[in-house]
Scaffold this motif. Structure first.
Motif, PDB file in Angstrom:
ATOM      1  N   ALA A  21      13.575  19.605 -27.712  1.00 38.98           N
ATOM      2  CA  ALA A  21      12.236  19.206 -28.343  1.00 38.98           C
ATOM      3  C   ALA A  21      11.588  17.990 -27.490  1.00 38.98           C
ATOM      4  O   ALA A  21      10.605  18.061 -27.120  1.00 38.98           O
ATOM      5  CB  ALA A  21      12.284  18.800 -29.579  1.00 38.98           C
ATOM      6  N   ARG A  22      12.253  16.985 -27.098  1.00 41.14           N
ATOM      7  CA  ARG A  22      11.791  16.133 -26.255  1.00 41.14           C
ATOM      8  C   ARG A  22      11.323  16.710 -24.792  1.00 41.14           C
ATOM      9  O   ARG A  22      10.180  16.252 -24.509  1.00 41.14           O
ATOM     10  CB  ARG A  22      12.879  15.022 -26.217  1.00 41.14           C
ATOM     11  CG  ARG A  22      12.210  13.595 -25.546  1.00 41.14           C
ATOM     12  CD  ARG A  22      13.208  12.722 -25.255  1.00 41.14           C
ATOM     13  NE  ARG A  22      14.533  12.959 -24.287  1.00 41.14           N
ATOM     14  CZ  ARG A  22      15.439  12.278 -24.104  1.00 41.14           C
ATOM     15  NH1 ARG A  22      15.597  11.116 -24.526  1.00 41.14           N
ATOM     16  NH2 ARG A  22      16.290  12.841 -23.305  1.00 41.14           N
ATOM     17  N   SER A  23      12.200  17.056 -24.153  1.00 36.02           N
ATOM     18  CA  SER A  23      11.798  17.941 -22.971  1.00 36.02           C
ATOM     19  C   SER A  23      10.653  18.668 -23.013  1.00 36.02           C
ATOM     20  O   SER A  23       9.697  18.618 -22.130  1.00 36.02           O
ATOM     21  CB  SER A  23      13.044  18.575 -22.349  1.00 36.02           C
ATOM     22  OG  SER A  23      14.139  17.644 -22.098  1.00 36.02           O
ATOM     23  N   LYS A  24      10.625  19.346 -24.048  1.00 36.73           N
ATOM     24  CA  LYS A  24       9.316  20.531 -24.196  1.00 36.73           C
ATOM     25  C   LYS A  24       8.009  19.554 -24.279  1.00 36.73           C
ATOM     26  O   LYS A  24       7.001  20.022 -23.612  1.00 36.73           O
ATOM     27  CB  LYS A  24       9.769  21.348 -25.497  1.00 36.73           C
ATOM     28  CG  LYS A  24      10.643  22.482 -25.094  1.00 36.73           C
ATOM     29  CD  LYS A  24      10.991  23.197 -26.287  1.00 36.73           C
ATOM     30  CE  LYS A  24       9.781  23.852 -27.161  1.00 36.73           C
ATOM     31  NZ  LYS A  24      10.272  24.777 -28.094  1.00 36.73           N
ATOM     32  N   ALA A  85       3.354   9.526 -20.738  1.00 39.38           N
ATOM     33  CA  ALA A  85       4.230  10.352 -21.348  1.00 39.38           C
ATOM     34  C   ALA A  85       5.617   9.616 -21.473  1.00 39.38           C
ATOM     35  O   ALA A  85       6.579  10.114 -21.923  1.00 39.38           O
ATOM     36  CB  ALA A  85       4.218  11.586 -20.912  1.00 39.38           C
ATOM     37  N   GLY A  86       5.619   8.321 -20.772  1.00 41.25           N
ATOM     38  CA  GLY A  86       6.727   7.681 -20.687  1.00 41.25           C
ATOM     39  C   GLY A  86       7.701   7.764 -19.418  1.00 41.25           C
ATOM     40  O   GLY A  86       8.829   7.365 -19.423  1.00 41.25           O
ATOM     41  N   ALA A  87       7.103   8.474 -18.448  1.00 36.21           N
ATOM     42  CA  ALA A  87       8.170   8.599 -17.271  1.00 36.21           C
ATOM     43  C   ALA A  87       7.977   7.297 -16.474  1.00 36.21           C
ATOM     44  O   ALA A  87       7.227   6.490 -16.610  1.00 36.21           O
ATOM     45  CB  ALA A  87       7.363   9.755 -16.145  1.00 36.21           C
ATOM     46  N   GLU A  88       9.317   7.229 -15.769  1.00 38.28           N
ATOM     47  CA  GLU A  88       9.485   5.965 -14.900  1.00 38.28           C
ATOM     48  C   GLU A  88       9.058   6.371 -13.654  1.00 38.28           C
ATOM     49  O   GLU A  88       9.767   7.387 -13.021  1.00 38.28           O
ATOM     50  CB  GLU A  88      10.939   5.350 -14.932  1.00 38.28           C
ATOM     51  CG  GLU A  88      11.198   4.553 -13.984  1.00 38.28           C
ATOM     52  CD  GLU A  88      12.497   4.040 -14.180  1.00 38.28           C
ATOM     53  OE1 GLU A  88      13.015   2.983 -13.389  1.00 38.28           O
ATOM     54  OE2 GLU A  88      13.512   4.705 -14.856  1.00 38.28           O
ATOM     55  N   ILE A  89       8.132   5.482 -12.939  1.00 43.36           N
ATOM     56  CA  ILE A  89       7.697   5.839 -11.377  1.00 43.36           C
ATOM     57  C   ILE A  89       9.016   5.031 -10.626  1.00 43.36           C
ATOM     58  O   ILE A  89       9.173   4.005 -10.499  1.00 43.36           O
ATOM     59  CB  ILE A  89       6.428   5.478 -10.997  1.00 43.36           C
ATOM     60  CG1 ILE A  89       5.414   5.902 -11.982  1.00 43.36           C
ATOM     61  CG2 ILE A  89       6.142   5.731  -9.755  1.00 43.36           C
ATOM     62  CD1 ILE A  89       5.432   7.456 -12.131  1.00 43.36           C
ATOM     63  N   PHE A 102       4.789  11.007  -5.017  1.00 44.50           N
ATOM     64  CA  PHE A 102       5.484   9.690  -5.610  1.00 44.50           C
ATOM     65  C   PHE A 102       6.674  10.660  -6.265  1.00 44.50           C
ATOM     66  O   PHE A 102       6.760  11.750  -6.478  1.00 44.50           O
ATOM     67  CB  PHE A 102       4.781   9.144  -6.502  1.00 44.50           C
ATOM     68  CG  PHE A 102       4.158   9.798  -7.832  1.00 44.50           C
ATOM     69  CD1 PHE A 102       4.949  10.111  -8.851  1.00 44.50           C
ATOM     70  CD2 PHE A 102       2.821  10.572  -7.634  1.00 44.50           C
ATOM     71  CE1 PHE A 102       4.375  10.902  -9.820  1.00 44.50           C
ATOM     72  CE2 PHE A 102       2.459  11.250  -8.679  1.00 44.50           C
ATOM     73  CZ  PHE A 102       3.132  11.328  -9.896  1.00 44.50           C
ATOM     74  N   HIS A 103       7.716   9.723  -6.974  1.00 42.96           N
ATOM     75  CA  HIS A 103       8.711  10.200  -7.484  1.00 42.96           C
ATOM     76  C   HIS A 103       8.752   9.599  -8.925  1.00 42.96           C
ATOM     77  O   HIS A 103       8.394   8.276  -8.777  1.00 42.96           O
ATOM     78  CB  HIS A 103      10.276  10.047  -6.759  1.00 42.96           C
ATOM     79  CG  HIS A 103      10.439  10.535  -5.445  1.00 42.96           C
ATOM     80  ND1 HIS A 103      11.586  10.809  -4.978  1.00 42.96           N
ATOM     81  CD2 HIS A 103       9.386  11.043  -4.554  1.00 42.96           C
ATOM     82  CE1 HIS A 103      11.365  11.451  -3.928  1.00 42.96           C
ATOM     83  NE2 HIS A 103      10.086  11.491  -3.323  1.00 42.96           N
ATOM     84  N   PHE A 104       9.407  10.313  -9.868  1.00 38.89           N
ATOM     85  CA  PHE A 104       9.461   9.805 -11.360  1.00 38.89           C
ATOM     86  C   PHE A 104      10.693  10.341 -11.851  1.00 38.89           C
ATOM     87  O   PHE A 104      11.444  11.304 -11.515  1.00 38.89           O
ATOM     88  CB  PHE A 104       8.061  10.275 -12.040  1.00 38.89           C
ATOM     89  CG  PHE A 104       8.164  11.661 -12.589  1.00 38.89           C
ATOM     90  CD1 PHE A 104       8.708  12.203 -13.558  1.00 38.89           C
ATOM     91  CD2 PHE A 104       7.563  12.451 -11.572  1.00 38.89           C
ATOM     92  CE1 PHE A 104       8.683  13.510 -13.846  1.00 38.89           C
ATOM     93  CE2 PHE A 104       7.613  14.062 -11.851  1.00 38.89           C
ATOM     94  CZ  PHE A 104       8.086  14.432 -13.096  1.00 38.89           C
ATOM     95  N   LYS A 105      11.142   9.733 -12.818  1.00 38.24           N
ATOM     96  CA  LYS A 105      12.214  10.098 -13.759  1.00 38.24           C
ATOM     97  C   LYS A 105      11.765  10.490 -15.149  1.00 38.24           C
ATOM     98  O   LYS A 105      10.874   9.853 -15.865  1.00 38.24           O
ATOM     99  CB  LYS A 105      13.338   8.983 -13.911  1.00 38.24           C
ATOM    100  CG  LYS A 105      14.150   8.651 -12.649  1.00 38.24           C
ATOM    101  CD  LYS A 105      15.138   7.889 -13.012  1.00 38.24           C
ATOM    102  CE  LYS A 105      16.156   7.475 -11.617  1.00 38.24           C
ATOM    103  NZ  LYS A 105      17.314   6.595 -12.093  1.00 38.24           N
ATOM    104  N   ASP A 106      12.172  11.690 -15.553  1.00 36.51           N
ATOM    105  CA  ASP A 106      11.983  12.314 -16.643  1.00 36.51           C
ATOM    106  C   ASP A 106      12.750  11.729 -17.904  1.00 36.51           C
ATOM    107  O   ASP A 106      13.453  10.669 -17.574  1.00 36.51           O
ATOM    108  CB  ASP A 106      12.026  13.839 -16.784  1.00 36.51           C
ATOM    109  CG  ASP A 106      13.535  14.318 -16.940  1.00 36.51           C
ATOM    110  OD1 ASP A 106      14.394  13.513 -17.189  1.00 36.51           O
ATOM    111  OD2 ASP A 106      13.417  15.699 -16.938  1.00 36.51           O
ATOM    112  N   PRO A 107      12.447  11.920 -19.246  1.00 41.45           N
ATOM    113  CA  PRO A 107      13.463  11.299 -20.187  1.00 41.45           C
ATOM    114  C   PRO A 107      14.872  11.362 -20.152  1.00 41.45           C
ATOM    115  O   PRO A 107      15.488  10.637 -20.579  1.00 41.45           O
ATOM    116  CB  PRO A 107      12.849  11.969 -21.551  1.00 41.45           C
ATOM    117  CG  PRO A 107      11.647  12.487 -21.308  1.00 41.45           C
ATOM    118  CD  PRO A 107      11.532  12.828 -19.753  1.00 41.45           C
ATOM    119  N   ASP A 108      15.454  12.333 -19.499  1.00 41.68           N
ATOM    120  CA  ASP A 108      16.987  12.338 -19.316  1.00 41.68           C
ATOM    121  C   ASP A 108      17.448  12.028 -17.807  1.00 41.68           C
ATOM    122  O   ASP A 108      18.564  11.715 -17.464  1.00 41.68           O
ATOM    123  CB  ASP A 108      17.343  14.041 -19.317  1.00 41.68           C
ATOM    124  CG  ASP A 108      17.362  14.542 -20.860  1.00 41.68           C
ATOM    125  OD1 ASP A 108      18.109  14.129 -21.435  1.00 41.68           O
ATOM    126  OD2 ASP A 108      16.469  15.349 -21.176  1.00 41.68           O
TER     127      ASP A 108
END
Length: 118
Positions: A21-24, A85-89, A102-108
């Motif tokens: 659900a979080r990923s969606k 949305a909370g991504a980390e750049i 640019f690169h980012f990290k998703d919630p996982d």
């Protein structure tokens, strides 16, 4: 797309995630992906061109795989949406022959990139 046109093309990408659900919510909010659920442990996503899936059937493995790179017409607006949305750049915008990204990290913790030709 017919089977002939799909020959030797990337057809599917699958992410092991902790919370479907979080990923969606994350990918739907930022990129407008749509989803089809196939039970509690799998959800297919589509960006209108490529399909993939989120699954909880295996451990999250955010490092060591290929880099998924998305395209954006407006790089700055996409980065802003990701940050909201909370991504980390993890790698700021940089130029390369043919564009910027640019690169980012998703919630996982998966690292992805976004590029634009502008």
């Amino acid at each position: 797309m017919t089977g002939k046109n799909r020959n030797h093309r990337i057809d599917n990408i699958e992410f092991n995630v902790a919370d479907i659900a979080r990923s969606k919510t994350f990918y739907g909010q930022v990129f407008g992906w749509t989803f089809t659920d196939y039970g509690p442990a799998y959800s297919e996503f589509s960006d209108g061109h490529l399909a993939g899936g989120f699954t909880t059937t295996a451990a999250v493995r955010p490092a060591g795989g290929p880099l998924v790179i998305l395209y954006a017409d407006d790089l700055a607006a996409t980065q802003q949406r990701l940050e909201q949305a909370g991504a980390e750049i993890v790698l700021p915008v940089f130029a390369f022959p043919g564009g910027r990204r640019f690169h980012f990290k998703d919630p996982d913790g998966y690292e992805l990139a976004v590029w634009s030709a502008d």
